[in-house]
Design an enzyme around this catalytic site. Structure first.
Site, PDB file in Angstrom:
ATOM      1  N   HIS A  29       0.677  -1.170  -0.077  1.00  0.00           N
ATOM      2  CA  HIS A  29       0.063  -0.052   0.040  1.00  0.00           C
ATOM      3  C   HIS A  29       0.759   1.153   0.100  1.00  0.00           C
ATOM      4  O   HIS A  29       0.354   2.238   0.571  1.00  0.00           O
ATOM      5  CB  HIS A  29      -1.095   0.078   1.149  1.00  0.00           C
ATOM      6  CG  HIS A  29      -2.104  -0.809   0.901  1.00  0.00           C
ATOM      7  ND1 HIS A  29      -1.958  -2.517   1.037  1.00  0.00           N
ATOM      8  CD2 HIS A  29      -3.621  -0.861   0.669  1.00  0.00           C
ATOM      9  CE1 HIS A  29      -3.313  -2.896   1.042  1.00  0.00           C
ATOM     10  NE2 HIS A  29      -4.285  -1.807   0.634  1.00  0.00           N
TER      11      HIS A  29
ATOM     12  N   SER B 148      -5.941  -6.983   1.070  1.00  0.00           N
ATOM     13  CA  SER B 148      -6.275  -5.933   1.741  1.00  0.00           C
ATOM     14  C   SER B 148      -7.403  -6.329   2.616  1.00  0.00           C
ATOM     15  O   SER B 148      -7.302  -7.216   3.559  1.00  0.00           O
ATOM     16  CB  SER B 148      -6.423  -4.703   0.940  1.00  0.00           C
ATOM     17  OG  SER B 148      -6.505  -3.299   1.762  1.00  0.00           O
TER      18      SER B 148
ATOM     19  N   GLU C 277       0.315  -9.050   7.053  1.00  0.00           N
ATOM     20  CA  GLU C 277       1.057  -8.223   6.141  1.00  0.00           C
ATOM     21  C   GLU C 277       2.323  -9.006   5.818  1.00  0.00           C
ATOM     22  O   GLU C 277       2.960  -9.526   6.568  1.00  0.00           O
ATOM     23  CB  GLU C 277       1.254  -6.918   6.783  1.00  0.00           C
ATOM     24  CG  GLU C 277       2.334  -5.961   6.141  1.00  0.00           C
ATOM     25  CD  GLU C 277       1.984  -5.479   4.780  1.00  0.00           C
ATOM     26  OE1 GLU C 277       3.031  -4.953   3.950  1.00  0.00           O
ATOM     27  OE2 GLU C 277       1.116  -5.554   4.224  1.00  0.00           O
TER      28      GLU C 277
END
Length: 407
Positions: free
Chosen positions: A74, A296, A354
């Site tokens: 991101h 995400s 993540e």
């Protein structure tokens, strides 16, 4: 200010934006330690390249290299003030065609949902006299006979009304003119067709016992699909939530709240079956489908699904991008480099998801040759699993006892 003009020296501006971009990441990234990187050293490493920038896109390339040093998702580089070619959209008709002789046969019409602009299908619109099996023999008076490709006849007609010469045979004799407004994208039409096909397959494979909901993202479209398809299927014995190809968006806590609801009590009314509170909930077995494009918010949904013990995750490991953006200053020319400002932690105070993703409980690979042959291995595995679970624990009908008479 419409007539205001400003003299810009691109070389000077690019140097300023290079330093500003570097500073934005330094000051806005969630970790002030910059994931252990020598951030002053990063500036020194890439700064000599700036004097060789000859186009704004070259600066974006350098920003992309710097963003890669962060080892984080991101972080987006968005272009600023630079020349662009005006796009002229071709027209599309929401259908598939097959060449037959000098005409094009309508092989399939995507039905769409004509009450929504994104799902508008020109040939399925009310009053449009075109059916599967008809032939298009001309577009705007130009014969299809000399066309190398049907879409050649729809160049530069995106969003315009075009006139189709339509016939029940592949020639112009006796054809009729039909006027339709084209669309510039069939993406949503084809997506809707894909959903309906998955739902049909699940219904056929399960004998109507298993419901199906696909979540395209965790933003507006995903919430729309969840509300649209979950509620009519809440009385199915079992339910598949398909989060494959989920593009993320928002944190899906409200979505998982709806899926995870359990009845708190029932209300008995005269002449009616007992009604639950909350009114919309599903009590049967469930499974969520995932793949490498679940990203995400599409990582978060299956993570929450597993954490709440709602059922297995079936498919392949998700994308692994649970680090987010919340905005930061832009660059002088309107471009930007977006910094990741927050990162996912689990309830044990550990970093999770993540850069690693969410792994399935039951791994199934949608092999490309099987998908090309029209199969859906992950979907089929989920139906088999849920039918087996229903065999072990059949659903129990809610029945009210006799009303009390002894007081």
């Amino acid at each position: 200010l419409d007539d205001m003009e400003l003299l810009v020296d691109p070389k000077v501006e690019w140097q300023q934006m290079y330093v500003d971009g570097w500073r934005i990441l330094r000051d806005w990234f969630y970790d002030p330690n910059m994931h252990g990187m020598d951030w002053d050293g990063i500036r020194t490493k890439y700064e000599p390249l700036v004097k060789h920038v000859a186009h704004r896109a070259d600066l974006d390339y350098i920003f992309g290299e710097i963003a890669g040093e962060m080892n984080a998702g991101h972080i987006y580089v968005q272009s600023g003030d630079q020349p662009a070619v005006e796009r002229r959209d071709g027209g599309l008709l929401g259908a598939e065609f097959k060449r037959e002789g000098d005409a094009y046969r309508v092989d399939k019409i995507f039905q769409g949902e004509t009450w929504q602009a994104a799902f508008y299908s020109p040939l399925a619109a009310p009053g449009v006299d075109v059916s599967v099996g008809d032939y298009i023999v001309a577009v705007n008076g130009v014969s299809t006979a000399g066309a190398q490709n049907f879409y050649q006849l729809l160049e530069n007609t995106g969003g315009d009304v075009v006139t189709l010469a339509v016939n029940d045979r592949p020639n112009a004799r006796g054809s009729r003119d039909v006027m339709v407004r084209t669309v510039t994208s069939e993406t949503q039409l084809r997506y809707l067709d894909w959903i309906e096909d998955r739902a049909r397959r699940v219904d056929e494979l399960s004998g109507g016992r298993v419901g199906y909901v696909h979540l395209p993202n965790t933003a507006g479209d995903g919430n729309r699909e969840l509300f649209k398809r979950f509620m009519p299927q809440m009385n199915k014995d079992a339910l598949i939530i398909d989060a494959r190809y989920n593009g993320g968006g928002f944190i899906p806590d409200r979505m998982i709240e709806l899926v995870s609801r359990r009845p708190l009590n029932y209300w008995k009314r005269r002449g009616l079956e007992p009604l639950a509170t909350p009114a919309f909930s599903h009590t049967g077995p469930k499974a969520t489908l995932i793949n490498g494009y679940s990203s995400s918010g599409g990582d978060a949904f299956p993570y929450y699904f597993r954490k709440l013990g709602l059922g297995p995750l079936i498919g392949t490991r998700t994308w692994g991008g649970l680090i987010g953006i919340s905005g930061n200053p832009s660059l002088a020319d309107g471009g930007s480099i977006l910094a990741s400002t927050f990162r996912f932690m689990d309830t044990d105070n550990e970093w999770a998801v993540e850069n690693e993703g969410v792994s399935p409980d039951i791994e199934v690979v949608d092999r490309p040759e099987l998908v090309a042959a029209g199969e859906d291995p992950t979907l089929e595995a989920a139906v088999r699993y849920l039918l087996a679970e229903l065999g072990k624990t059949p659903p129990v009908k809610v029945e009210a006892p006799p009303a009390p008479t002894d007081f």
